[in-house]
Structure formats: structure tokens, C-alpha cells
Design an enzyme around this catalytic site. Structure first.
Site, mmCIF file in Angstrom:
data_model
loop_
_atom_site.group_PDB
_atom_site.id
_atom_site.type_symbol
_atom_site.label_atom_id
_atom_site.label_comp_id
_atom_site.label_asym_id
_atom_site.label_seq_id
_atom_site.Cartn_x
_atom_site.Cartn_y
_atom_site.Cartn_z
ATOM 1 N N ARG A 176 148.232 31.969 -35.013
ATOM 2 C CA ARG A 176 148.355 32.385 -36.413
ATOM 3 C C ARG A 176 149.618 31.807 -37.041
ATOM 4 N NH1 ARG A 176 150.141 36.707 -39.778
ATOM 5 N NH2 ARG A 176 148.498 37.386 -41.206
ATOM 6 N N CYS A 193 156.635 42.708 -40.566
ATOM 7 C CA CYS A 193 156.646 41.248 -40.653
ATOM 8 C C CYS A 193 158.041 40.749 -41.028
ATOM 9 C CB CYS A 193 155.628 40.788 -41.694
ATOM 10 S SG CYS A 193 155.446 38.998 -41.778
ATOM 11 N N ASP A 236 142.759 33.859 -40.245
ATOM 12 C CA ASP A 236 144.002 34.598 -40.032
ATOM 13 C C ASP A 236 145.154 33.634 -39.790
ATOM 14 O OD1 ASP A 236 145.345 37.014 -39.918
ATOM 15 O OD2 ASP A 236 145.228 37.114 -37.741
ATOM 16 N N GLN A 286 157.968 36.413 -35.626
ATOM 17 C CA GLN A 286 157.902 36.638 -37.068
ATOM 18 C C GLN A 286 157.407 38.050 -37.343
ATOM 19 O OE1 GLN A 286 156.240 33.484 -39.559
ATOM 20 N NE2 GLN A 286 156.460 32.034 -37.873
ATOM 21 N N GLY A 314 154.716 42.597 -45.022
ATOM 22 C CA GLY A 314 154.303 43.741 -44.210
ATOM 23 C C GLY A 314 155.505 44.470 -43.633
ATOM 24 N N GLY A 344 162.466 57.991 -59.410
ATOM 25 C CA GLY A 344 161.029 58.172 -59.254
ATOM 26 C C GLY A 344 160.597 58.621 -57.887
ATOM 27 N N ARG A 379 152.439 47.145 -33.974
ATOM 28 C CA ARG A 379 153.217 45.912 -33.904
ATOM 29 C C ARG A 379 152.642 44.855 -34.826
ATOM 30 N NH1 ARG A 379 151.339 44.186 -27.762
ATOM 31 N NH2 ARG A 379 149.320 43.261 -28.289
ATOM 32 N N GLY A 408 152.610 45.041 -47.883
ATOM 33 C CA GLY A 408 153.445 45.716 -48.875
ATOM 34 C C GLY A 408 152.871 47.013 -49.386
#
Length: 508
Positions: free
Chosen positions: A423, A327, A270, A435, A324, A495, A408, A362
Site C-alpha cells: 500500500r 496515520c 488500497d 506511516q 487518520g 464548541g 492499528r 479524519g
């Protein structure tokens, strides 16, 4: 039948993946929302779609879903449910080594249909205690052991009919519990247990060892549920598969050995930036120490990063950096890559070495999952999409009448203070730079309803594209048979839901 056949070329719309991602002159990276896949021909039913995939060289999943090792997403409950549905849960490491190993053992010891950690009371407890247990857990059949714990001698069981007409709730359990017990002695299979329940017409069946000590409990309803998970991810011993995350520091080597001993099937390194000397040394050491262990390295977003980890010996790659929903790596560090481009380019390289790719981050809907799989990912890792489900850690709370759970990023200051700072290579920093962020998400209910909803959406997507499985879909993308286009901002808006005063959607 068409009386005037024409060549394929005039019928070919859109562009190949190579044209979009490799020959584009825009010098742009693309997210999932930037691209749209053009439909194919349907000649089969959606029930024929199958989604087996690999999370590493040797670990096969029946469902291409992996839960993220985040402290608000994956502990034992999530990992168990993901494995039951054919996916994989990766236990986070924002806890002590022993705590993480305990979570892994819970998953490995879980037997579908068996309650391995039942609520137990002692003969000295009173009926008011039974009421509390029933109110908190909904259990009405409670085993009674000498000291009120598991692995103690079984002396009785108390059921709803034992206490329904008892007005005095201060009466001791020993005075009303059922002592004439029907039990199963381990080892016992589910079919054998089901037959015992059928003959005895009982709702609960305690399982004891040769010393008559309680080891687990089987309920009639849980046996019925066991038949609902035919695609469970299991190892050769029929235990559920479980992943676990570790860091890349020297002290994480002790964590790795403990997790392997606890039974972890996949170890996920990780790190927000996986191409480091720390991770390469860790991978090399792990594969030398326990060659059979399956190691997923990352995170990476470029072919060069991926190649370095493949050289080190990883069995899978985790792709994604700063994409993310919680993120902020791209914003804070100016490093990363749009996720569709990252998955496409890394997958092209990894495929040459037989290394599966896990698209991490994502993923906001089933359309994103389909695009990730099309571009080369073997499976997708989800955090925000699973956050808020009943199986995630933490309690629900209400705010403005809405039922919520906390969620979180592992790069948030709150998570880094709990241990995830390594990490982001911040273990020795005097000042921590966030981050990620902390927030809340709406209650999504149980994975028992949510995962089948996601799975059905993905199957419908493959059907619309004209393919029955991930392997043939990816082959069609690589050959250029599957066509795609880039979407303008207006096309993306078109869309999505539009033109309504208000709308609602539900996965249940």
C-alpha cells in the site's frame, strides 16, 4: 408574519464554501474542525430525513457509511453488520487470496434470519461438549449430523430441555437428542420458515437439502431480528453488498479476479498515494477485463490526482491522505492535505464526471460526517470511529480495568509485516518506514446500537441545516445558500465540552 420584510442580503451571515475554500487569502488548508456550518430553517421532523448515497457510479447505499479495509476493522462480521444497516464493509487484504475470498463469501451467503454457519456436533459428542458450546456461543439448540459438520446428514437436534435434568455429562449426545425433527427444505423463505416455527412451537428450525443434509439453521429470535433491518444494502439477488480491497501490483490481478468470482460488489484500490502509474494501469486492466465491476480508486487529495484516476476509468474516488487517527503519512512524508479542503476540491471536480467521493479519514464524530457530506462527499469511510466495536476482528482484553481492543494503522510496522507494505510502495524495500502506529481503543459495544446512534446524529445535523437529504444539502452548499465560517482555536474550544471538572458521554 413580519410586517417589515427586507431583502435577503442583510440576512446573509457567514460565507459560501467557495469564499472559504477558493478565495481565502490565508493560503491555508482546512480540517473539519476549522469550519462550522451555520444553521438553517427547520420545517420538518427528523424522521423525514433520508440519507441514500452512492459509493460508486452504480452502487447505492441507504446509509452513507463505509468501513475501512483495515485488518483491525473489517472482516466478514463487520461487513455483514454494515450492510444490514444500509452501509458497506470493505474486506482488507492483509491475508491470503483464499482467506479474503472466504470472508467475501461469508457476506454474500449471509441471509438475514438464517444462520449459515451454525455450530454442529456429532452423535458421539458428550453433554460436556454441549456445555462448552453453550458457554462459548450462548447457543442452546445445536443440530447433530453424522460427522459433526455442516453439509452432513442431519440426524437430530439437542436442546436445553433434552439435557437440563441429565446429571451425568459424559452421556453421549445420541442417547438424549431429539430425533423427531421439524425441518425446512431449501429453498425456503423467511415467512415460510416463520410459519413452520409457529406451527411447531419450536425455537430452532434446521434447513436441509434434498439429501437431508444440513445447510443452515433458522431461529425464532433471528427471524425477529430480520425485521429490524429494512434498509439493508443488497444486490439484485438480495444478497448483502460487500466490498474488498486489492493492491496495485501485478500479482494483485489474481486477487482481483478471485474476489470478483467470490461475489465482491465493489473493488477498492488500497494505496496511500493513488496517483501512480501502478494504479492507473491496474484500473485500466480491471475495467477492460471485467467492465461491469465497480472500482473505487485512491487515495487522492488533489484535483489533478483525481482527474488522472477518472481518466483511467474509476467509478468512485477515495479521498484522504495522512488524516487518520493512526496515520503518520503527513508527518513522515510531508505529503497530504487537510481533509475538509481535500474533500471540497476533489468533489467539485468529480461531480463534473458523475464520480462519487468517499471521504476517508479524519472522521472522529457525527459532526465530521455532516461536514464531509456537506462539502461534497457521497459517503464517509470510517476506521477509528468503528474500531473497538464487537464486530471488528480481534479479542477484547482488560488493561487497568478498562475493556479494550487493538487498533492499528495499515502503515504501522505490525500491519506492513502482514502484507500492507505494498500500500505504501514498500514491497521491495529493505528498510520499512512506518506511516502509521498501533494502539488500543475502548470497547464501543455492538454496531446494532452504535450505527443507529451515528445515523441519528447525522439526521439531526441535516435537520438543523434545514435539509431532508444529502443531494439537496450539497446543492445548497454549491449555490452558496448554506453559509459557513472558520473557527479560531478559541471558538473550537468553546464548541467543545468545557468548564467541567469531569464529564462522560455514551452512545448506548
Amino acid at each position: 408574519m413580519d410586517q417589515h420584510p427586507i431583502d435577503d442580503e442583510p440576512l446573509r451571515d457567514g460565507y459560501s464554501a467557495a469564499e472559504v475554500f477558493e478565495t481565502s487569502k490565508t493560503h491555508s488548508g482546512f480540517s473539519y474542525d476549522d469550519i462550522i456550518l451555520l444553521p438553517g430553517h427547520i420545517n420538518f421532523g427528523v424522521e423525514e430525513v433520508r440519507l441514500p448515497s452512492r459509493v460508486s457510479r452504480n452502487v447505492v447505499l441507504q446509509t452513507p457509511f463505509v468501513s475501512s479495509p483495515m485488518d483491525t476493522v473489517t472482516e466478514a462480521s463487520m461487513a455483514i453488520s454494515m450492510a444490514l444497516h444500509g452501509g458497506l464493509g470493505v474486506i482488507h487484504y492483509n491475508m491470503s487470496i483464499e482467506e479474503q475470498c472466504t470472508e467475501v463469501r461469508k457476506v454474500k451467503k449471509f441471509k438475514n434470519g438464517f444462520i449459515t454457519e451454525p455450530t454442529v456436533l456429532a452423535p458421539e459428542n458428550v453433554l460436556a461438549d454441549v456445555d462448552i458450546v453453550k458457554q462459548q456461543s450462548g447457543h442452546s439448540g445445536i443440530p447433530i449430523t453424522l460427522d459433526g459438520g455442516l453439509h452432513s446428514k442431519l440426524v437430530g437436534i439437542i436442546t436445553k430441555r433434552d439435557i437440563d435434568f441429565q446429571e451425568d455429562r459424559s452421556v453421549r449426545v445420541a442417547e438424549v437428542m431429539t430425533r423427531d425433527l421439524v425441518v425446512a427444505t431449501e429453498p425456503v423463505s423467511l415467512p415460510e420458515a416463520n410459519e413452520l416455527l409457529r406451527k411447531s412451537k419450536k425455537g430452532k428450525l434446521p434447513v436441509v437439502n434434498d439429501k437431508f443434509e444440513l445447510v443452515s439453521l433458522i431461529s425464532r429470535t433471528d427471524i425477529a431480528k430480520a425485521n429490524d433491518y429494512p434498509m439493508s444494502s443488497v444486490d439484485s439477488g438480495k444478497s448483502l453488498l460487500c466490498g474488498a480491497a486489492v493492491g496495485t501490483r501485478l500479482k494483485d490481478r489474481d486477487r482481483f479476479l478471485a474476489l470478483v468470482d467470490a461475489g465482491a460488489d465493489v473493488i477498492v484500490l488500497d494505496s496511500s498515494q493513488g496517483d501512480s502509474i501502478y494504479q492507473r494501469d491496474m484500473v485500466t486492466w480491471m475495467k477492460a477485463r471485467v467492465p461491469s465491476v465497480q472500482v473505487v480508486g485512491g487515495n487522492v487529495v488533489t484535483r489533478r490526482q483525481a482527474y488522472h484516476l477518472i481518466q483511467a476509468g474509476v467509478d468512485g474516488l477515495r479521498v484522504g491522505m495522512g488524516v487518520g487517527s493512526i496515520c503518520t503519512t503527513q508527518e513522515v512524508c510531508a505529503c497530504g492535505r487537510p481533509q475538509a479542503s481535500a474533500v471540497y476540491h476533489v468533489s467539485r471536480l468529480a461531480r463534473r464526471f458523475g464520480v462519487p467521493v468517499v471521504a476517508d479519514g479524519g472522521i472522529g464524530n457525527t459532526g465530521h460526517i455532516i461536514k464531509a457530506l456537506s462539502l461534497g462527499a457521497s459517503c464517509v469511510m470510517m476506521g477509528s470511529l468503528l474500531a473497538g466495536t464487537a464486530e471488528t476482528p480481534g479479542d477484547y482484553f482488560f488493561q487497568d480495568g478498562v475493556r479494550l481492543k487493538r487498533y492499528r494503522g495499515m502503515g504501522s510496522l505490525a500491519a506492513m509485516k502482514m502484507g500492507s507494505e505494498k500500500r505504501y510502495f514498500a514491497s521491495d524495500s529493505k528498510v520499512m518506514v512506518a506511516q502509521g502506529v498501533s494502539g488500543t481503543v475502548v470497547d464501543k459495544g455492538s454496531l446494532n446500537a452504535y450505527v443507529p446512534y451515528l445515523l441519528t446524529g447525522v439526521k439531526h445535523g441535516l435537520q438543523d441545516l434545514g435539509f431532508k437529504d444529502i443531494e439537496s444539502l450539497q446543492a445548497a452548499v454549491q449555490s452558496g445558500f448554506i453559509r459557513m465560517e472558520l473557527r479560531s482555536v478559541a471558538a473550537q474550544r468553546e464548541g467543545d465540552v468545557h468548564g467541567l471538572h469531569s464529564h462522560s458521554s455514551s452512545s448506548s
